[in-house]
Design a protein around this motif. Structure first.
Motif, mmCIF file in Angstrom:
data_model
loop_
_atom_site.group_PDB
_atom_site.id
_atom_site.type_symbol
_atom_site.label_atom_id
_atom_site.label_comp_id
_atom_site.label_asym_id
_atom_site.label_seq_id
_atom_site.Cartn_x
_atom_site.Cartn_y
_atom_site.Cartn_z
ATOM 1 N N VAL A 274 -39.863 -11.633 74.463
ATOM 2 C CA VAL A 274 -39.601 -11.138 73.114
ATOM 3 C C VAL A 274 -40.908 -10.954 72.340
ATOM 4 O O VAL A 274 -41.117 -9.938 71.668
ATOM 5 N N LEU A 275 -41.811 -11.936 72.465
ATOM 6 C CA LEU A 275 -43.092 -11.843 71.765
ATOM 7 C C LEU A 275 -43.914 -10.661 72.270
ATOM 8 O O LEU A 275 -44.554 -9.948 71.478
ATOM 9 N N MET A 276 -43.881 -10.421 73.579
ATOM 10 C CA MET A 276 -44.642 -9.302 74.124
ATOM 11 C C MET A 276 -44.115 -7.966 73.612
ATOM 12 O O MET A 276 -44.888 -7.054 73.311
ATOM 13 N N LEU A 277 -42.788 -7.834 73.514
ATOM 14 C CA LEU A 277 -42.227 -6.603 72.978
ATOM 15 C C LEU A 277 -42.611 -6.429 71.506
ATOM 16 O O LEU A 277 -42.902 -5.314 71.063
ATOM 17 N N TYR A 278 -42.629 -7.528 70.769
ATOM 18 C CA TYR A 278 -43.027 -7.474 69.354
ATOM 19 C C TYR A 278 -44.487 -7.048 69.226
ATOM 20 O O TYR A 278 -44.831 -6.180 68.412
ATOM 21 N N PHE A 279 -45.349 -7.638 70.053
ATOM 22 C CA PHE A 279 -46.768 -7.279 69.999
ATOM 23 C C PHE A 279 -46.997 -5.866 70.531
ATOM 24 O O PHE A 279 -47.943 -5.188 70.123
#
Length: 232
Positions: A83-88
């Motif tokens: 999820v964090l990678m998609l956000y970044f």
């Protein structure tokens, strides 16, 4: 002394070999470097290395085995990392547009977001399954007396380099060299990117775009791995 120097040098090679391959951490370092300068890129790398330092301490204390015993905990961490990678990745895609504005990326002194790279890389590294898996396996092995085939652990090309550099583990010199190698990478990689960006005006949006693709790809991959654990 010769053995000490060889072990230290092997640790440096090991650290660089693990830090250099393309992946989410280097995507963030690259984006920060070309858009906000060397300091921002270095801080992003420092964030990832700080997470490694925490994992190292946890490995010393034996805490990392907790994650190994509870697959659902590890899967949840992997899902959070996705999820964090998609956000970044969304942030990197936004940076592609902003990097086309007149004047290019802001300098270290002008951009208030210089410090965000550290936080992004640090939080992402704590949930990065590759780093978690490393410290559950190879990282723990670094602390135990024995031997380690250093270059065999290199992502993508490890099999072809097996047996080239074999060192004794459990040595403080090996650990010092390992973190020294990572330090060398997070210092030199941003510097090389900043130098290239100064020579090619279009370099910043290209790197930001590639970073967005890399982060999105790893984000989808990690979410799929996490879902596979919860939904067999």
């Amino acid at each position: 002394m010769t053995s000490l120097v060889a072990t230290l040098g092997a640790g440096v090679v090991f650290g660089v070999a693990l830090a250099a391959p393309p992946g989410p951490m280097n995507a963030i370092i690259a984006e920060e470097s070309v858009l906000r300068g060397w300091i921002a890129g270095f801080k992003a790398g420092l964030g990832a290395m700080t997470a490694d330092g925490i994992f190292f301490v946890l490995a010393l204390l034996g805490v990392v085995t907790f994650v190994e015993r509870f697959p659902l905990v590890r899967a949840a961490m992997i899902g959070l990392g996705g999820v964090l990678m998609l956000y970044f990745a969304y942030g990197a895609a936004t940076d592609v547009r902003s990097s086309f504005t007149a004047g290019g990326g802001a300098s270290d002194a002008e951009d208030p977001r210089v410090g965000t790279g550290f936080r992004k890389a640090f939080v992402l590294a704590l949930t990065n399954p590759y780093q978690i898996l490393f410290w559950l396996t190879i990282g723990v092995g670094l602390l135990r007396p024995g031997t380690l085939d250093v270059l065999a652990q290199t992502p993508y090309v490890g099999e072809s380099l097996a047996g080239v550099v074999v060192v004794d583990t459990g040595s403080p010199a090996l650990i010092a060299g390992f973190f020294g190698g990572i330090s060398l990478w997070i210092t030199g990689f941003p510097a090389a990117l900043v130098s290239a960006e100064r020579r090619v005006d279009a370099f910043a949006p290209i790197v930001a775009g590639v970073s967005a693709v890399v982060l999105a790809g790893f984000g989808v991959l990690f979410l799929a791995q996490s879902a596979g654990t919860f939904l067999p």
